[in-house]
Enzyme design. Sequence first.
Site, short mmCIF file in Angstrom:
data_model
loop_
_atom_site.label_atom_id
_atom_site.label_comp_id
_atom_site.label_asym_id
_atom_site.label_seq_id
_atom_site.Cartn_x
_atom_site.Cartn_y
_atom_site.Cartn_z
N ARG A 173 53.89 -7.63 7.45
CA ARG A 173 55.15 -7.05 6.99
C ARG A 173 55.05 -6.53 5.57
O ARG A 173 55.91 -6.80 4.72
CB ARG A 173 56.28 -8.06 7.14
CG ARG A 173 57.59 -7.36 7.45
CD ARG A 173 58.68 -8.27 7.90
NE ARG A 173 59.88 -7.44 8.03
CZ ARG A 173 60.97 -7.80 8.65
NH1 ARG A 173 61.04 -8.97 9.21
NH2 ARG A 173 62.00 -7.01 8.71
N CYS A 174 53.96 -5.82 5.28
CA CYS A 174 53.86 -5.17 3.97
C CYS A 174 52.86 -4.05 4.07
O CYS A 174 52.07 -3.98 4.99
CB CYS A 174 53.45 -6.15 2.88
SG CYS A 174 51.71 -6.58 2.86
N GLU B 163 59.86 -3.52 5.12
CA GLU B 163 59.09 -4.61 4.52
C GLU B 163 59.50 -4.94 3.10
O GLU B 163 58.95 -5.86 2.49
CB GLU B 163 57.61 -4.22 4.56
CG GLU B 163 57.17 -3.90 5.97
CD GLU B 163 55.83 -3.20 6.08
OE1 GLU B 163 55.16 -3.36 7.10
OE2 GLU B 163 55.46 -2.48 5.13
N GLN C 93 50.82 -2.09 18.12
CA GLN C 93 51.64 -1.33 17.19
C GLN C 93 51.06 0.06 16.95
O GLN C 93 51.70 0.89 16.32
CB GLN C 93 51.73 -2.06 15.83
CG GLN C 93 52.38 -3.42 15.90
CD GLN C 93 52.38 -4.17 14.58
OE1 GLN C 93 52.05 -5.35 14.55
NE2 GLN C 93 52.75 -3.52 13.49
#
Lengths: 164, 783
Positions: free
Chosen positions: B368-369, B738, B221
């Site tokens: 996802r945060c 998110e 990523q």
Amino acid sequence: MENKTISVTVNGGSKASEVEPRRLLVHWIREALGLTGTHVGCDTSSCGACTVLLDGTPVKSCTMFAVQADGREVTTVEGLQQGGKLHPVQEGFKEEHGLQCGFCTPGMMLLGAALLEENPDPSEEDVRWAISGNLCRCTGYQNIVKSVQWAARKAASEQSGVNA
Amino acid sequence: MAVEEKEMPWVGRSVKRKEDDRFVRGGGNYLDDIRLANMLHMAILRSPFAHARIESIDTSAAEAVEGVVAVVTGELLAEHKLAWMPTLSGDTQAVLATDKVRFQGQEVACVVATDPYVAHDALELIDVEYEPLPVVVDPKKAVEDGAPIIRDDKEDQKDNRIYHWEAGDKESTDRAFSEADVVVELDTHYPRSHPAPLECCGCIADVNPATSKTMIYMTSQAPHAIRTVFALVTGLPEQNIQIISPDIGGGFGNKVPVYPGYVVATAASLLIGQPVKWIEDRTGNLASTGFARDFHMHGELALKQDGTMLGLRVGMLSDQGYAYADAQPSKFKAGLFHVVTGSYDMPAAHVVTDGAYTNKAPGGVAYRCSFRITEASFLIERLVQNAAYELGMEPVELRRRNFVRPEQFPYTSVTGFVYDSGEYAKALDVALEKSGYEQLRAEQERLRAEGRLLGIGVASFTEAVGAGPSRDYDILGIKMFDSAELRIHPTGKAILKLGVKSQGQGHETTFAQIVAGELGIPPEDVTVQEGDTDNTPYGLGTYASRSTPTGGAATAVVARKLRDKAKQIAAHTLEVSADDLEWEGDRFYVKGAPEQAATIQDIAFAAYTNHPQGMEAGLEGVTYYDPPNLTYPFGTYVVAVEVDAQTGEWKVRKVVAVDDCGVRINPMIVEGQIMGGLTEGFAMSAMQQITFDEDGNCMGSNFIDYLLPTAWETPTFELHATVTPSPHHPIGAKGVGESATVGSPAAFANAVVDALAHLGVRNIDMPLTSGKVWEAMQQARSS
């Protein structure tokens, strides 16, 4: 164990090759045939990213040996489109934002295509049940359901167009 | 309909995704789809023990297998000073174990072979002798005196503590508590989870022996940051390292860190002189790569009898596993967990955080945060509901009474955040109306009389995303700006090159829409390129909802720069002064004479064929955008569940999500992100958890034991929006990827607890399995 020669009809064409008996169908499809649209997402037949159609029925191709497909017909995602025209399910996934990362998408579309063969007008519950053997980590499934239902409507309108 | 859509501005339009064409044809190019000539395959041998001394490793039988090219051990790597590597949070992690193994699943040796099946065969023949050591699985026990020291490899490490970090102010918080009418407390564990993207991690390292050029295809990523880390770890010159992230099959934070497999494959390719591919299996992914959460939290909320919040006290112990391997901004040891005052105008807060080593996989990635905001949001939203019960108030009214009010923005929180914009009550009102909240409450009352259990849970979350301003945010010292390079070709088509990297978020469409919005070049004429470090400008990658706040902003800024230049070119070709030109959509026209115009395509052609003398030719530019602040998306989620009074099973009746992420560039994609996030929030509240037994055996290392929701369990979501633009983002957008993962777990948990609240139940830790719910009911009924 000795290698075996198998002959499988893949996406309408005959494919023959020598294969180790222990080689999984998914690896044969990806490596021997170079059809990389069929993915591997787990080792336990849980995720369904490797789903293909075997004689029209969805199977997880990591659960089968390639030799077990000898003499049978396999459809992968690459075989969904016909004559350069996308299958309604493929169009549906584009129209309804049924994919994000795209990794589960081939398996999901093949499940959708198989469902529509049996049930041309599936309810939300029908679709959810039909795809419940596969995992998606991005979409939350709601748009996958809508994509398959979009395809059902598209197929129906094409059908009535033909009849008319 | 079609006409209306056509007339809409590009920003705000649900353009169908450009990337989908290849994916629906099976034409995605994921890591495992790439095959290079003479490529070898690598497999990893993992430790069966959570803590053990390695007495010996015998690789001779494995080496003798036909097709095996090499067996790599920690000892071999140590000769090249590669046995250990840094983590993105500045700790160290073993590449291959040398002295000890410190978690079950740790990388011990690698086999490189001509065929992946052969590599796995050979793994079975490696003989490792272990001497098991005492195992520490509980972080609370890990920090007790006398606990076995896990990181005895580190000279200065005398216990299992990693960090102690505080935010807010103790004194004023103590004072607030002394003045409180009511204090509510909550102890809860946000369970260990794993992002589990559907594609596991992997790489192909291809070190060219003739040129020393090192190409690494990698499921990353953050390819640029990883390139820099690789240069530092291996000593290879950075300009000779090219990292390419191809299509990525989901990331969710799991594909941010550097993993041992990447390093060993690269070392193996360097030593052998052939490309080496490593594809992680699912057990490797779940057992060894970046897990998430695992925060043991204690919260106390002080209030006046009328519901006014006075202060918040939070203690948190993080179970990091054997290495502190988050990807955390170096200044913030527990990430942005200190945003825990949430959507509320909290006069005082004190947040104390500690990190502990245990014999578990390293990680602590922000699944996802934005850097541990999910845990914070969960804690405050659970506390607020319990406070409402204590005060006998309606939970949404308690929220409303304490919301940061619109006129308070920009709002500086007591833990140091400057919230950019928000209209919290507005989002709440939409959620209440759309969910039929009052009717649900009335129905709850009715059903309770019949012995049925309906629960309604609310969460009004605020996130802090888009790291980040360089004064505060860096990874290993690299500032968290991001970049965009835009090249407009002579025919008016463009390529946009970004430092961020999509894993399914739709960048190829969204960022093309930003260019279209700024310059009028239709999205289909803008190719978005990401993930190739040789061919994109430096950036920190995609995670923490940062792509639109940083890369999206950079895109708008670079497009505006080119528009300024385009104006000069248009003045030249139209033979007027630039001051006489107006911009509209895709063209400059002469004020008062709109027929005299130059479209962006005309201008692009002129930029290469007829540019003004004295001006540089071409229409290309690059921007490195350093955001002045984070962006603060918010919203309210309402969840209604029905709990079976006999079995504790619960079913979701309704989920209404109101999200405000500022300006929505592509509403379809935004909603897709929210639905995906809601599903993961549901998953964490209902089933997802990685547990360990007392010997440190990982009980969730495959998809049979680690439950993920299918279409059958996943509820249907109803989405709504409010739009409060970010005042500092060039197009008013905020991050959104998110929000739902951050906001929704508390809404689900609040709903289940609410169903049992009249029995006196105040907490059930996630995941709220039917067994735990049943136990809570039994306990409440018997007390």
